[in-house]
Design an enzyme around this catalytic site. Structure first.
Site, PDB file in Angstrom:
ATOM      1  CB  CYS A   1      19.967  -7.423  -6.811  1.00 13.03           C
ATOM      2  SG  CYS A   1      19.287  -5.768  -7.088  1.00 13.03           S
TER       3      CYS A   1
ATOM      4  CD  GLU B   1      -0.150  17.232  -2.666  1.00 11.87           C
ATOM      5  OE1 GLU B   1      -1.043  16.375  -2.512  1.00 11.87           O
ATOM      6  OE2 GLU B   1       0.657  17.231  -3.619  1.00 11.87           O
TER       7      GLU B   1
ATOM      8  CB  CYS C   1       5.212  12.371  -0.768  1.00  8.89           C
ATOM      9  SG  CYS C   1       5.536  11.141   0.512  1.00  8.89           S
TER      10      CYS C   1
END
Length: 395
Positions: free
Chosen positions: A169, A289, A255
């Site tokens: 990675c 929200e 979120c």
């Protein structure tokens, strides 16, 4: 396979193990005596035996027919037949390794209750207990433990696969633009349309710790702001918040999550403060929200209280406008009113709502603020390098 056959196979394997132990003991005995020539002779003999045992197997039509019959009868309900495809030596090595892996997995599963959901994730140098279920693909969702790369957020089934992935990675920070950096803390703006897989994986990870989250895969209409903490190993995710690119209800957060290992360290309020900093630069007012999680509601109320008391401590006028307060802080008027009500600072008198400047609350807040240590974390507004995205209208 009959019980008698199983018994014969078991006895044969016991004999093979005794023979292998005898060979190892002979080599060890020769090494202890310092007889190098004898050691080489025994090793060569063992090598020749293995070569003979691993002689290439000819796959006959009879073997193929037997394999096809087994596949038609059991499909994927049972392991495919392996006899006749390779040497008995290689087959025994494979079966022994398979049995050992099954034993290790069974021991691992005993640590977690069998309720069919991910109980633990390995994320960087942390092992985190999950709080809720998350809609990972079925083959991953039924695992008791999931392994996640802390940089690209790819999820895997085992520690071995994670180690192989980590060696390859190349990521050391989230994708997107780094729009904020102050000391070791950075914030990256990640577009859900440009980095769809990463944002979907981020949402799946967040659902393990959020009850009310419903967004997992439709990430294109959102921007994600990922906060990281840098060290010599890379930029490690602390938390994030997402917001709609075009919110008709002026939500500045869709979120928000601080990962469990970084909770109660001030990062949650930093994320909230950063979201309102962006809102003020956009010359708007915003609100998170709804519904908020229990922890989210507690953190937001604490943040709103601190910001409003800070404003009142410096306010010297006689009349206070909720609208002016909203524009100065970026906090929605409804959130301001609800916070004042919770603090007992709002009174209805002669048809008007009056804000009571409670000096005792302000003094208490300022005293707490003065006690903060030098390691107190807060957003440095001068370290933000960001302009509001230009929205192109479709014609």
């Amino acid at each position: 396979m009959s019980a008698e056959t199983c018994k014969l196979i078991h006895e044969q394997r016991q004999e093979d193990m005794k023979e292998k132990k005898k060979d190892r003991d002979q080599i060890d005995d020769a090494e202890k005596k310092g007889n190098k020539e004898k050691v080489r002779e025994l090793q060569k003999k063992k090598k020749d035996q293995i070569r003979a045992a691993r002689k290439k197997v000819e796959i006959t039509s009879e073997v193929i027919e037997k394999l096809n019959d087994h596949r038609q009868l059991y499909d994927k309900a049972r392991q495919p037949l392996l006899e006749g495809l390779t040497s008995n030596y290689d087959l025994e090595l494979f079966l022994a390794a398979q049995a050992r892996a099954s034993e290790v997995m069974e021991e691992e599963l005993k640590k977690y209750p069998p309720n069919g959901q991910i109980r633990v994730i390995e994320f960087g140098r942390y092992e985190l207990d999950t709080w809720y279920s998350s809609p990972y693909p079925e083959e991953y969702a039924r695992l008791a433990k999931l392994y996640i790369c802390e940089f690209c957020l790819k999820y895997m089934k085992s520690k071995t696969i994670l180690k192989r992935h980590a060696a390859k990675c190349v990521w050391q920070h989230p994708p997107g633009d780094e729009i904020y950096r102050h000391m070791a803390i950075s914030v990256f703006e990640v577009d859900g349309q440009k980095n769809k897989i990463y944002c979907q994986n981020l949402c799946l990870l967040a659902k393990l710790f959020l009850d009310h989250k419903t967004l997992y895969f439709d990430v294109e209409p959102f921007l994600f702001y990922v906060m990281t903490l840098a060290d010599s190993g890379g930029c490690h995710i602390v938390g994030y918040f997402s917001k709609e690119k075009n919110s008709f209800l002026n939500y500045n957060v869709s979120c928000i999550l601080t990962l469990p290992q970084y909770m109660r360290q001030g990062y949650g309020k930093m994320l909230i403060d950063f979201s309102y900093l962006l809102t003020r630069i956009e010359e708007k007012t915003g609100s998170p929200e709804k519904p908020l999680s229990d922890l989210g509601l507690i953190t937001y109320r604490s943040y709103w209280k601190g910001v409003l008391l800070d404003y009142l401590s410096e306010f010297s006028g006689k009349e206070l406008s909720i609208k002016d307060l909203s524009q100065a802080t970026g906090i929605n008027t409804y959130d301001i009113v609800s916070t004042f009500q919770a603090l007992g600072m709002l009174k209805y008198w002669k048809g008007k709502h009056l804000v009571l400047k409670r000096q005792d609350l302000i003094d208490e807040h300022m005293a707490r603020k003065a006690k903060r240590g030098p390691d107190h974390r807060e957003i440095d507004t001068s370290s933000l390098k960001w302009r509001p995205p230009v929205q192109v209208e479709n014609r």
